[in-house]
Design a protein around this motif. Structure first.
Motif, short mmCIF file in Angstrom:
data_model
loop_
_atom_site.label_atom_id
_atom_site.label_comp_id
_atom_site.label_asym_id
_atom_site.label_seq_id
_atom_site.Cartn_x
_atom_site.Cartn_y
_atom_site.Cartn_z
N TYR A 80 44.51 32.19 50.27
CA TYR A 80 45.58 31.47 49.59
C TYR A 80 46.88 32.25 49.65
O TYR A 80 47.91 31.73 50.09
N THR A 81 46.81 33.50 49.21
CA THR A 81 48.07 34.24 49.08
C THR A 81 48.78 34.39 50.41
O THR A 81 50.00 34.25 50.50
N LYS A 82 48.03 34.64 51.48
CA LYS A 82 48.70 34.86 52.76
C LYS A 82 49.09 33.56 53.45
O LYS A 82 50.11 33.50 54.13
N ALA A 83 48.27 32.52 53.27
CA ALA A 83 48.63 31.23 53.86
C ALA A 83 49.93 30.72 53.25
O ALA A 83 50.83 30.25 53.95
N ALA A 84 50.04 30.84 51.92
CA ALA A 84 51.26 30.38 51.25
C ALA A 84 52.45 31.23 51.68
O ALA A 84 53.55 30.72 51.93
N ASP A 85 52.23 32.53 51.79
CA ASP A 85 53.29 33.45 52.19
C ASP A 85 53.79 33.11 53.59
O ASP A 85 55.00 32.94 53.83
N VAL A 86 52.85 33.01 54.53
CA VAL A 86 53.22 32.73 55.91
C VAL A 86 53.87 31.34 56.00
O VAL A 86 54.90 31.16 56.66
N GLY A 87 53.27 30.38 55.29
CA GLY A 87 53.83 29.02 55.33
C GLY A 87 55.26 28.99 54.82
O GLY A 87 56.15 28.39 55.44
N LYS A 101 41.21 34.58 60.83
CA LYS A 101 41.43 33.26 61.41
C LYS A 101 41.67 32.22 60.33
O LYS A 101 42.44 31.27 60.52
N ALA A 102 40.98 32.37 59.19
CA ALA A 102 41.11 31.40 58.10
C ALA A 102 42.54 31.34 57.60
O ALA A 102 43.06 30.27 57.29
N VAL A 103 43.20 32.51 57.52
CA VAL A 103 44.59 32.54 57.07
C VAL A 103 45.43 31.68 58.00
O VAL A 103 46.27 30.87 57.55
N GLY A 104 45.21 31.85 59.30
CA GLY A 104 45.97 31.07 60.26
C GLY A 104 45.78 29.58 60.06
O GLY A 104 46.74 28.80 60.05
N LYS A 105 44.52 29.19 59.84
CA LYS A 105 44.23 27.75 59.70
C LYS A 105 44.85 27.20 58.42
O LYS A 105 45.47 26.14 58.41
N LEU A 144 40.07 27.14 49.74
CA LEU A 144 38.69 27.01 49.27
C LEU A 144 37.78 26.50 50.39
O LEU A 144 36.62 26.86 50.48
N LYS A 145 38.35 25.69 51.27
CA LYS A 145 37.56 25.21 52.40
C LYS A 145 37.25 26.35 53.38
O LYS A 145 36.13 26.47 53.88
N GLU A 146 38.27 27.17 53.60
CA GLU A 146 38.10 28.22 54.60
C GLU A 146 37.18 29.35 54.14
O GLU A 146 36.72 30.14 54.96
N LEU A 147 36.95 29.42 52.83
CA LEU A 147 36.08 30.53 52.39
C LEU A 147 34.61 30.19 52.54
O LEU A 147 33.75 31.08 52.40
N ILE A 148 34.30 28.93 52.85
CA ILE A 148 32.90 28.54 52.90
C ILE A 148 32.09 29.39 53.88
O ILE A 148 31.08 30.00 53.51
#
Lengths: 661, 661
Positions: free
Chosen positions: A173-180, A502-506, A546-550
């Motif tokens: 979450y934290t990095k996806a939001a940051d990068v986004g 990879k999850a962060v990227g997605k 939450l999806k990517e952590l599965i």
């Protein structure tokens, strides 16, 4: 006298002290409506994330509770649920305060650095105190009822489950939001960081709290619980005296008192980092005094045990100082990355990777020395006591870490609300120290996770022996099952880190799409006339993370079970140690390397080597971006990974050990 | 009948076949003076490097020879010197042919791909055959004299020493020259790669040979020797029959015959990669037929032993195919990196790191399955036999790897000599396959190094037991010394890789300075009127790379001795396994990740995603530059590291084991 009642009491004292601090923080009234509005959005976003996360966890927890009830015992089910609830509660209290402390720090900043520092530290200490207090209360409470630490292991696993979600999901979450936010805001639209026109800006601010408040809190709650339980199990195995079983809890209680006393030392007009360190060192000294008094004077235990507690405290402090050396702007490692940036992005990356790999050396030597010394003092139990002594500092360490997102948010709010320059200077000064505290506490978390897992492994070996009906079980390096287990265990952190990166990227991709869409479809955002749809961004990144952590989550839970059931308990033993070995080194490399990349960029931004906008800066930005998922997602997520594997092994030890498999 | 005489004979056959191939290659006359001049400069540069390298090694070897003579025994001194001389000889023959085969391939390219492919493969096979032949001859010969494999371990360590220098020094050389040539030539001066005006161009071409001909040759020579010796030691420990001691040598001999037969299958007009693979698969099939016939029909050994040889061959082939999947342009991993490049350099790096970490999964599972199956077939000895079967393919594998620099150089010579486009198309086609062969053979080298080291570890345990006068020695995971050893061992590859990565930067810096100086001070270089001073560049990078290998070299040699002498034999055992675990995973991650970065760039250069000059290409170039020291320096250098540590442990086992320490 029943010491357990006292440790229960001190756990409650920790919680109450945390709640008192929360009241102090909230009592500071903010009147600026603009600031309140931003802070409110962050608060709501954080609560929305927690709600969705906890809902998902509740479903999984319900299934696991049933599994434990059927295959293990009802006590494990009960303690498991309690562990999850306690850890979630600590996360909830911490998040709900830190996302409201941010605006108060921004507001008080006009009264000077000193007051703002105190308030932000108090905000962080709410999380720290509730985490340590609830963990001690839980373990002590269940031991009081069951009188068998083996029946409380479920409490540790409850903490594991929350930690797994908080560290992986939160890290993504934290990095996806940051990068986004950065990719579209800064790069495509050319607006500054923390600009209210950026639809992802609230998600980005939520993310800071999700990672360094909830994530670290859950991580150390888990380490605290499993270290205590592991040490108590080894205390039982000593077979001498109940005192050895309760002793770890007593250390935890002293650590909470020490941290409360130490927290009063975080004041003064010194250098900010020094002021915070004063609090840590004071807590360490108070704890050591307490350890000595209780161990030697009061309980009249062997003084060697006191020395093992010294080992634990020294390890903690060394982890701090070593990581500071590797991630602070004033030393060689960060500067070497900054200098390398002058030759372009590739050389920046190569140097950063080299620094990350090198940064494993001293912590590994410290841990090895700690193991040898504490073992020579008091055997395997000594290692567990050193680990417990180290983790007894949890309250003050989590306070230090949670301080980071509060000041980070405060800076963001100051910028978004267009507060005057002198206030932003204050929040910036606090924030830049936050980067260092986040890095050093991460190293503490990794080191304590490794020691906790070693304690758990020792407990696993004991449990296996207990269920093997007298047959001696040896995990020998000459046994091919051990070797295969070691390989598989060492492999898991590599695979897991790969998935997290990879999850962060997605997840970032999904938010990038949304931010782009909002800029295109919602007219007037860039002119500041229309407000972007912040909540939608928060929602999207919550769902995506939450999806990517599965998959990584499944790997953490299933891999030890698969190896245990298919290859057996011997291979599983090898796997546990293999995961600790490579997990410890990889987590350090990723976390410290990432911190060094971050500060190399900041060093250039301070005006060195060409400053902002220079080619060196552009190269350093690449390094920083690579470092982000390394230090905030993959690296920290390895901690719950190795603890989950080791805890599960103990829970299922009865099945693996009794010859069924 | 004395089988050792036969294996000696077949070793000689391998060498003679290699020399015959050398004659075939050299018999092709090149008349173009320009081409000959370039090739001659590369040849001289390579010889200058070898001369300086061997001179340095000679000094160190002399010291070690004395140390062995005093502390171990005179046999170890003798075999050690022989091992170093044999490995150096193989390197010398290989380099002297491959640096002359290059120009012949460039010249024959006008007659079509098929002939050029055949000639470049034959050039590579010279190195392959002499490496395998000399290794088999040496081990067999000394066993024939001493009749005790423990006395031949020095031969393996002689190979280790050369391999350490060739892999570290060679790895630093090849990448420093590459980066130096690219950074100034391509980036600063804007001239194409392989332009004769670039003062570092010859050093760059020499570097290709130093890395993939001499480096890989020495690496597999070492693995071959130590696997054979380790397997023989385990054969002795079986205590059954001399046949089990000689059996590994017999497998090696069959592998050489199989490789000679297989090499005839490298012909035809098929797809180039397929043609080369035909040779490998044919060699594998011939070897398996030989293994079956000799093991079951002739020697009447248990058929389980034959199955373990099948395991070894299957591991070898799977390592090839898995790595091809991760590094070839047609599959998901490389394409994912190429696609990520569209979002900039940082995302390219993150994706590349993720691919590298993921690429450890399947090879680790293959090795684990191999260990379990071969152990279930024939115990520890079975694992050693599987390793020996795998490494018996050395001749064909080294041939495949050395094919790389020959075609790479051929392409360079074609470009520098301004040969017509159709010829350069042919050399380019050959060269691009060379990238894949270099990647897949690296994975083979890593996998076989891991198995070899496990064999050595088992031999170490046996040796320790032998010198412990009947006292049972157990390396248990519940022993804190083993745990500390594991941590220290796992740490070493991280530290070592860090040093190697940084060394490339430092050595590259020295050559960058020199190239800049030449462009500035020597008038007329850019106009092509004056020739740059190639030799000086070669000399500088030679000196720099040998200087930079000192510290990593010392770490490799001293760390096991320090741990053995200070913490004792138990901790050392843990250290050996720790180094194998993390070394195997880190080497795979670096080597495969680097190969994937390289081909992601090539995929874009093929015209995809914007092609050359697009932003995606610029990002991919960053990834490729990061991948270079990963795949050609740090990754491969880990192989000799773990073998050196394990071999030294055996050599000093008598001192560690006899209770002196």
């Amino acid at each position: 006298m029943d010491f357990t009642l006292i440790t229960i009491l001190i756990g409650i004292v920790g919680i109450i002290y945390g709640l008192l601090l929360a009241k102090v923080v909230l009592s500071y009234k903010v009147t600026d409506k603009k600031m309140l509005k931003i802070s409110n959005a962050v608060y709501k976003g954080a609560m929305a994330f927690l709600k969705r996360e906890y809902t998902t966890i509740a479903i999984i927890a319900a299934i696991l509770a049933v599994v434990f009830g059927i295959f293990i015992n009802i006590e494990t089910t009960i303690t498991f649920i309690a562990g999850a609830v306690f850890s979630a509660l600590a996360g909830f209290i911490g998040m709900s305060i830190s996302t409201r402390a941010n605006v108060r720090v921004a507001s008080i900043a006009k009264e000077g650095v000193s007051k703002a520092l105190r308030l932000s530290f108090q905000g962080g200490a709410v999380t720290g105190m509730t985490v340590a207090g609830l963990a001690l209360l839980g373990v002590s409470g269940f031991y009081y009822f069951y009188r068998d630490p083996a029946l409380t292991i479920g409490f540790g696993f409850g903490g594991c489950l929350i930690s797994l979600f908080a560290r992986i999901g939160g890290g993504i979450y934290t990095k996806a939001a940051d990068v986004g936010a950065d990719l579209i805001g800064k790069v495509e639209q050319g607006i500054p960081e923390d600009d209210p026109r950026n639809p992802a800006v609230i998600a980005d601010n939520v993310g800071d709290n999700v990672g360094d408040c909830a994530g670290m809190g859950a991580d150390l709650f888990e380490t605290y619980a499993v270290t205590a339980i592991g040490a108590m199990l080894l205390g039982v195995a000593l077979g001498r005296n109940d005192l050895y079983v309760i002793y770890p809890l007593i250390l935890g209680a002293i650590g909470i008192i020490g941290s409360i006393l130490g927290s009063f030392f975080v004041r003064g007009k010194d250098n900010i980092m020094k002021t915070l360190y004063k609090g840590v060192i004071a807590s360490a000294i108070f704890s050591l005094i307490g350890f000595y008094f209780v161990t030697v004077t009061y309980l009249k235990l062997d003084i060697a045990l006191f020395f093992t507690t010294v080992v634990g405290i020294v390890i903690a402090l060394l982890m701090f100082f070593i990581t500071e050396y590797y991630t602070a702007k004033s030393y060689r490692p960060v500067r070497s990355i900054a200098h390398a940036s002058q030759s372009g992005a590739a050389v920046n990356i190569i140097t950063g990777l080299a620094v990350g790999m090198e940064s494993t050396l001293l912590p590994a030597l410290v841990i090895c020395a700690g193991i040898l010394i504490s073992h020579s003092l008091a055997g395997l139990y000594g290692i567990a006591i050193a680990a417990m002594s180290m983790i007894s500092l949890t309250a003050i360490v989590v306070a230090l870490d949670s301080y980071g997102p509060i000041t980070d948010n405060a800076g963001g709010i100051a910028e978004m609300a267009h507060l005057p320059d002198n206030i932003r200077k204050t929040t910036d000064a606090l924030d830049s120290v936050g980067n260092t505290t986040k890095a050093v506490t991460k190293a503490f978390a990794i080191g304590s996770a490794a020691l906790a897992s070693l304690t758990l492994f020792a407990a696993y070996v004991d449990e296996i022996a207990r269920f093997s009906l007298g047959k001696e079980i040896i995990f020998s390096l000459s046994d091919e099952r051990v070797i295969v287990g070691l390989f598989l265990g060492a492999l898991i952190p590599f695979l897991f880190s790969s998935l997290c990166m990879k999850a962060v990227g997605k997840a970032a991709f999904s938010i990038v799409e949304e931010v782009r869409r909002q800029f295109k479809e919602i007219k007037g955002i860039m002119e500041g006339k229309t407000e972007p749809d912040y909540a939608r961004c928060v929602d999207i990144v919550t769902k995506a993370s939450l999806k990517e952590l599965i998959i990584p989550g499944i790997i953490a839970v299933l891999s030890p079970l698969l190896v245990g059931f298919i290859l057996g308990k011997i291979a599983l033993g090898g796997m546990l140690i293999g995961s600790i070995l490579s997990g410890f080194l990889l987590a350090l490399m990723l976390a410290t390397g990432g911190g060094a990349w971050d500060n190399a960029k900041k060093y250039i931004e301070d005006g060195n080597l060409g400053g902002k906008g220079s080619p060196a800066h552009a190269a350093a930005v690449v390094g920083d971006t690579v470092g982000d998922p390394s230090k905030d997602t993959a690296g920290p997520a390895i901690n719950p990974l190795i603890k989950v594997m080791n805890t599960l092994a103990i829970i299922f030890a009865a099945l693996f050990g009794s010859g069924i498999i």
